[in-house]
Design a protein around this motif. Sequence first.
Motif, short mmCIF file in Angstrom:
data_model
loop_
_atom_site.label_atom_id
_atom_site.label_comp_id
_atom_site.label_asym_id
_atom_site.label_seq_id
_atom_site.Cartn_x
_atom_site.Cartn_y
_atom_site.Cartn_z
N THR A 11 0.73 -1.09 -0.19
CA THR A 11 -0.50 0.22 0.31
C THR A 11 0.66 1.45 -0.25
O THR A 11 1.47 1.20 0.30
CB THR A 11 -1.00 0.05 0.86
N ARG A 12 0.22 2.18 -0.31
CA ARG A 12 0.76 3.36 -0.16
C ARG A 12 1.05 3.75 0.83
O ARG A 12 -0.11 3.82 1.81
CB ARG A 12 0.60 4.59 -1.45
N PRO A 13 1.87 4.16 1.47
CA PRO A 13 2.41 5.15 2.85
C PRO A 13 1.41 6.67 2.65
O PRO A 13 1.09 6.91 3.83
CB PRO A 13 3.54 5.17 3.47
N ASP A 14 1.45 7.18 2.00
CA ASP A 14 0.47 8.54 2.18
C ASP A 14 -1.40 8.71 2.02
O ASP A 14 -2.27 9.40 2.06
CB ASP A 14 0.66 9.41 0.62
N HIS A 15 -1.66 7.36 2.50
CA HIS A 15 -3.66 7.48 3.53
C HIS A 15 -3.79 7.30 4.86
O HIS A 15 -2.34 6.51 5.54
CB HIS A 15 -4.13 5.96 2.09
N ARG A 16 -4.73 7.84 5.33
CA ARG A 16 -4.69 8.06 6.65
C ARG A 16 -5.14 6.15 7.07
O ARG A 16 -6.05 6.03 6.54
CB ARG A 16 -5.52 9.05 6.70
N PRO A 17 -5.05 6.06 8.28
CA PRO A 17 -5.57 4.47 8.53
C PRO A 17 -6.99 4.43 8.93
O PRO A 17 -7.37 3.28 8.51
CB PRO A 17 -4.26 4.77 10.06
N GLY A 18 -7.53 5.83 8.71
CA GLY A 18 -8.75 5.41 8.87
C GLY A 18 -9.68 5.32 7.55
O GLY A 18 -10.51 5.01 7.63
N GLN A 19 -9.13 5.32 6.90
CA GLN A 19 -9.76 5.74 5.25
C GLN A 19 -9.44 3.95 4.72
O GLN A 19 -10.83 2.95 4.43
CB GLN A 19 -8.33 6.26 4.41
N LEU A 20 -8.81 3.11 5.21
CA LEU A 20 -8.82 1.54 5.23
C LEU A 20 -9.81 1.24 5.97
O LEU A 20 -10.94 -0.10 5.61
CB LEU A 20 -7.85 0.59 5.43
N ALA A 21 -10.02 1.75 7.12
CA ALA A 21 -11.17 1.49 8.17
C ALA A 21 -11.92 1.29 7.72
O ALA A 21 -13.18 0.44 8.03
CB ALA A 21 -11.26 1.92 9.74
N MET A 22 -12.36 2.33 6.69
CA MET A 22 -13.97 2.69 5.70
C MET A 22 -14.68 2.06 5.20
O MET A 22 -15.46 1.03 5.64
CB MET A 22 -14.23 4.71 5.13
N GLY A 23 -13.80 1.41 5.00
CA GLY A 23 -13.89 -0.13 4.41
C GLY A 23 -13.99 -1.53 4.01
O GLY A 23 -14.94 -2.00 3.84
N VAL A 24 -13.40 -1.43 5.06
CA VAL A 24 -13.88 -2.61 5.93
C VAL A 24 -14.46 -2.64 6.48
O VAL A 24 -15.30 -3.19 6.57
CB VAL A 24 -12.37 -2.91 6.59
N ALA A 25 -15.18 -1.46 7.12
CA ALA A 25 -16.53 -0.93 7.90
C ALA A 25 -17.53 -1.36 7.02
O ALA A 25 -18.50 -2.17 7.67
CB ALA A 25 -16.74 0.25 9.28
N ALA A 26 -18.07 -0.78 5.63
CA ALA A 26 -18.53 -1.24 4.97
C ALA A 26 -18.60 -2.25 4.15
O ALA A 26 -20.01 -2.83 4.01
CB ALA A 26 -18.61 -0.06 3.76
N ILE A 27 -18.11 -2.72 4.45
CA ILE A 27 -18.01 -4.52 4.37
C ILE A 27 -18.57 -5.36 5.70
O ILE A 27 -19.48 -5.93 4.85
CB ILE A 27 -16.68 -5.02 3.50
N VAL A 28 -18.32 -4.85 6.56
CA VAL A 28 -18.33 -5.65 7.68
C VAL A 28 -20.02 -5.73 8.05
O VAL A 28 -21.01 -6.26 7.88
CB VAL A 28 -17.73 -5.34 8.85
N LEU A 29 -20.46 -3.96 8.14
CA LEU A 29 -22.38 -3.82 7.66
C LEU A 29 -22.79 -4.52 6.45
O LEU A 29 -23.93 -4.56 6.54
CB LEU A 29 -22.38 -1.80 7.16
N SER A 30 -21.93 -4.67 5.58
CA SER A 30 -22.86 -5.35 4.62
C SER A 30 -22.98 -6.45 4.70
O SER A 30 -24.31 -7.56 4.63
CB SER A 30 -22.10 -5.46 3.06
N ALA A 63 -21.80 -3.89 -0.35
CA ALA A 63 -20.62 -4.57 -0.35
C ALA A 63 -19.79 -3.89 -1.80
O ALA A 63 -18.00 -3.91 -1.44
CB ALA A 63 -21.08 -6.19 -0.24
N ILE A 64 -20.10 -4.07 -2.46
CA ILE A 64 -19.13 -3.14 -4.06
C ILE A 64 -19.00 -1.16 -3.56
O ILE A 64 -17.46 -1.37 -3.32
CB ILE A 64 -20.52 -2.76 -4.79
N CYS A 65 -19.69 -0.94 -2.68
CA CYS A 65 -18.42 -0.04 -1.80
C CYS A 65 -17.83 0.29 -0.55
O CYS A 65 -16.39 0.72 -0.95
CB CYS A 65 -19.89 1.29 -1.14
N GLY A 66 -18.18 -0.26 -0.38
CA GLY A 66 -17.08 -1.08 1.15
C GLY A 66 -15.47 -1.43 -0.10
O GLY A 66 -14.08 -1.35 0.01
N VAL A 67 -15.54 -2.69 -1.08
CA VAL A 67 -14.41 -2.45 -2.72
C VAL A 67 -13.57 -1.52 -2.68
O VAL A 67 -12.83 -1.66 -3.30
CB VAL A 67 -15.21 -4.23 -3.42
#
Length: 178
Positions: A11-30, A63-67
């Motif tokens: 992964t690129r180091p220029d992203h914030r940790p919360g950004q990945l958590a948002m995607g994972v949370a969207a998949i968990v919610l789905s 799920a698509i949004c999370g991916v």
Amino acid sequence: MSTESLDASGTRPDHRPGQLAMGVAAIVLSAVLAYGAANIPSDAGYAGVGPDFLPWIVSAVMAICGVMLIWEVRTGGYRNMEEPSGAARGDWHALAWVAAGILGNAALITTIGFILSCALCYLLAVRGLRISEGKPGGDTMQLVRDAVVGMLISAPTYWLFTKFLAVNLPGLTSGGWI
């Protein structure tokens, strides 16, 4: 795309940790939505669509949004994102007012009826939103105005749902107008 900007995990180091958590949370919610949809009977109704159709669609889209969010993070983080506005920390005092409005509405809707409980929710939430902007919460006259506006919003909503759409909402009287 050059690989020198990728770290050891790819992964690129220029992203914030919360950004990945948002995607994972969207998949968990789905997944939670899909679990709920699986518990809804699938008997076909009007036009061959059962009551479980919409929950399955919402689950799939979530799920698509999370991916897509995870893909965005893996390829460099959210691009062209402006810095967030507002304070660096949350305003817990304001959040408490808004939460009290929502919880009060849920607790009192069957006791005092839809219109009054929604008006109370509006009054408390607006007070919290004012406080979050750094404005005073409001004096007695402002509270009265907020209560009246809350009733002016909730009364037509109640009447629309109960009289025109035949949806049963808790009322204060047995006549169904309040």
